[in-house]
Design a protein around this motif. Structure first.
Motif, PDB file in Angstrom:
ATOM      1  N   ASP A   1       0.804  -1.213   0.000  1.00  0.00           N
ATOM      2  CA  ASP A   1       0.000   0.000   0.000  1.00  0.00           C
ATOM      3  C   ASP A   1       0.853   1.286   0.000  1.00  0.00           C
ATOM      4  OD1 ASP A   1       0.847  -0.549   2.593  1.00  0.00           O
ATOM      5  OD2 ASP A   1      -0.926   0.372   3.499  1.00  0.00           O
ATOM      6  N   LEU A   2       2.161   1.162   0.148  1.00  0.00           N
ATOM      7  CA  LEU A   2       3.038   2.338   0.124  1.00  0.00           C
ATOM      8  C   LEU A   2       4.000   2.362  -1.064  1.00  0.00           C
ATOM      9  CD1 LEU A   2       4.028   2.605   3.903  1.00  0.00           C
ATOM     10  CD2 LEU A   2       2.308   3.932   2.666  1.00  0.00           C
ATOM     11  N   LYS A   3       3.862   1.409  -1.982  1.00  0.00           N
ATOM     12  CA  LYS A   3       4.795   1.334  -3.112  1.00  0.00           C
ATOM     13  C   LYS A   3       4.755   2.576  -3.992  1.00  0.00           C
ATOM     14  CE  LYS A   3       5.579  -3.530  -3.376  1.00  0.00           C
ATOM     15  NZ  LYS A   3       6.881  -3.685  -2.838  1.00  0.00           N
ATOM     16  N   ASP A   4       3.631   3.293  -4.048  1.00  0.00           N
ATOM     17  CA  ASP A   4       3.516   4.481  -4.881  1.00  0.00           C
ATOM     18  C   ASP A   4       3.994   5.745  -4.139  1.00  0.00           C
ATOM     19  OD1 ASP A   4       2.875   5.641  -7.357  1.00  0.00           O
ATOM     20  OD2 ASP A   4       0.991   6.411  -6.527  1.00  0.00           O
ATOM     21  N   TRP A   5       4.385   5.595  -2.879  1.00  0.00           N
ATOM     22  CA  TRP A   5       4.780   6.721  -2.028  1.00  0.00           C
ATOM     23  C   TRP A   5       5.878   7.581  -2.668  1.00  0.00           C
ATOM     24  CZ3 TRP A   5       3.011   8.513   2.613  1.00  0.00           C
ATOM     25  CH2 TRP A   5       3.836   9.380   3.313  1.00  0.00           C
ATOM     26  N   ASP A   6       6.893   6.950  -3.235  1.00  0.00           N
ATOM     27  CA  ASP A   6       8.032   7.688  -3.798  1.00  0.00           C
ATOM     28  C   ASP A   6       7.641   8.533  -5.007  1.00  0.00           C
ATOM     29  OD1 ASP A   6       9.672   6.589  -1.881  1.00  0.00           O
ATOM     30  OD2 ASP A   6      10.315   4.934  -3.163  1.00  0.00           O
ATOM     31  N   ASN A   7       6.498   8.263  -5.626  1.00  0.00           N
ATOM     32  CA  ASN A   7       6.090   9.006  -6.820  1.00  0.00           C
ATOM     33  C   ASN A   7       5.162  10.176  -6.511  1.00  0.00           C
ATOM     34  OD1 ASN A   7       7.515   7.154  -8.416  1.00  0.00           O
ATOM     35  ND2 ASN A   7       5.791   5.754  -8.384  1.00  0.00           N
ATOM     36  N   ASN A   8       4.743  10.320  -5.251  1.00  0.00           N
ATOM     37  CA  ASN A   8       3.836  11.404  -4.882  1.00  0.00           C
ATOM     38  C   ASN A   8       4.581  12.720  -4.710  1.00  0.00           C
ATOM     39  OD1 ASN A   8       1.614   9.716  -4.814  1.00  0.00           O
ATOM     40  ND2 ASN A   8       1.908   9.193  -2.673  1.00  0.00           N
ATOM     41  N   GLN A   9       3.935  13.825  -5.059  1.00  0.00           N
ATOM     42  CA  GLN A   9       4.511  15.156  -4.898  1.00  0.00           C
ATOM     43  C   GLN A   9       4.032  15.758  -3.584  1.00  0.00           C
ATOM     44  OE1 GLN A   9       6.747  16.532  -7.058  1.00  0.00           O
ATOM     45  NE2 GLN A   9       6.652  14.506  -7.999  1.00  0.00           N
ATOM     46  N   THR A  10       4.850  16.645  -3.007  1.00  0.00           N
ATOM     47  CA  THR A  10       4.448  17.307  -1.769  1.00  0.00           C
ATOM     48  C   THR A  10       3.365  18.329  -2.072  1.00  0.00           C
ATOM     49  OG1 THR A  10       6.178  18.958  -2.020  1.00  0.00           O
ATOM     50  CG2 THR A  10       6.712  17.011  -0.721  1.00  0.00           C
ATOM     51  N   GLU A  11       2.525  18.607  -1.087  1.00  0.00           N
ATOM     52  CA  GLU A  11       1.418  19.546  -1.259  1.00  0.00           C
ATOM     53  C   GLU A  11       1.705  20.892  -0.597  1.00  0.00           C
ATOM     54  OE1 GLU A  11      -1.519  19.093  -2.900  1.00  0.00           O
ATOM     55  OE2 GLU A  11      -0.789  17.172  -3.597  1.00  0.00           O
TER      56      GLU A  11
ATOM     57  N   GLU B   1       4.437  22.379   2.905  1.00  0.00           N
ATOM     58  CA  GLU B   1       5.822  22.518   3.334  1.00  0.00           C
ATOM     59  C   GLU B   1       6.378  21.247   3.968  1.00  0.00           C
ATOM     60  OE1 GLU B   1       6.802  26.087   5.441  1.00  0.00           O
ATOM     61  OE2 GLU B   1       5.234  27.200   4.427  1.00  0.00           O
ATOM     62  N   GLU B   2       5.696  20.117   3.794  1.00  0.00           N
ATOM     63  CA  GLU B   2       6.232  18.897   4.353  1.00  0.00           C
ATOM     64  C   GLU B   2       7.538  18.558   3.633  1.00  0.00           C
ATOM     65  OE1 GLU B   2       3.223  17.733   1.211  1.00  0.00           O
ATOM     66  OE2 GLU B   2       3.146  18.949   2.995  1.00  0.00           O
ATOM     67  N   LEU B   3       8.414  17.843   4.338  1.00  0.00           N
ATOM     68  CA  LEU B   3       9.725  17.519   3.784  1.00  0.00           C
ATOM     69  C   LEU B   3       9.651  16.445   2.714  1.00  0.00           C
ATOM     70  CD1 LEU B   3      11.897  17.537   7.014  1.00  0.00           C
ATOM     71  CD2 LEU B   3      11.749  19.281   5.250  1.00  0.00           C
ATOM     72  N   TRP B   4       8.618  15.584   2.790  1.00  0.00           N
ATOM     73  CA  TRP B   4       8.623  14.461   1.875  1.00  0.00           C
ATOM     74  C   TRP B   4       7.242  14.090   1.484  1.00  0.00           C
ATOM     75  CZ3 TRP B   4       9.859   8.877   3.357  1.00  0.00           C
ATOM     76  CH2 TRP B   4      10.307   8.167   2.247  1.00  0.00           C
TER      77      TRP B   4
END
Length: 82
Positions: free
Chosen positions: A67-77, A79-82
């Motif tokens: 459920d987190l495999k797509d995490w690296d492809n998400n853009q920040t919304e 001021e979060e760091l990641w």
């Protein structure tokens, strides 16, 4: 504790950190000046580029859950760091 003297170097004021303090060259710091004139240096941490990098020092083998495999492809919304 010794003393150091601030000096001008180009367009900057420089304070030398003695080798005896054990600071590694290239270490990045955030700095702030307190109301009493104290200068505070806080080492910054590199923001990991992926979940694998985030957990690279994890004890044992880390595998990204499905459920987190797509995490690296998400853009920040914001001021979060990641």
């Amino acid at each position: 504790m010794g003393t150091v003297k601030a000096r001008i170097q180009g367009n900057a004021v420089v304070v030398t950190i003695p080798k005896s303090m054990g600071v590694k060259p290239g270490t990045k710091y955030r700095f702030q000046k307190e109301n009493d004139g104290t200068l505070k240096l806080t080492p910054t941490r590199k923001v990991p580029d992926s979940m694998e990098e985030l957990f690279e020092d994890w004890h044992g083998k880390y595998e990204t859950p499905d459920d987190l495999k797509d995490w690296d492809n998400n853009q920040t919304e914001g001021e979060e760091l990641w």
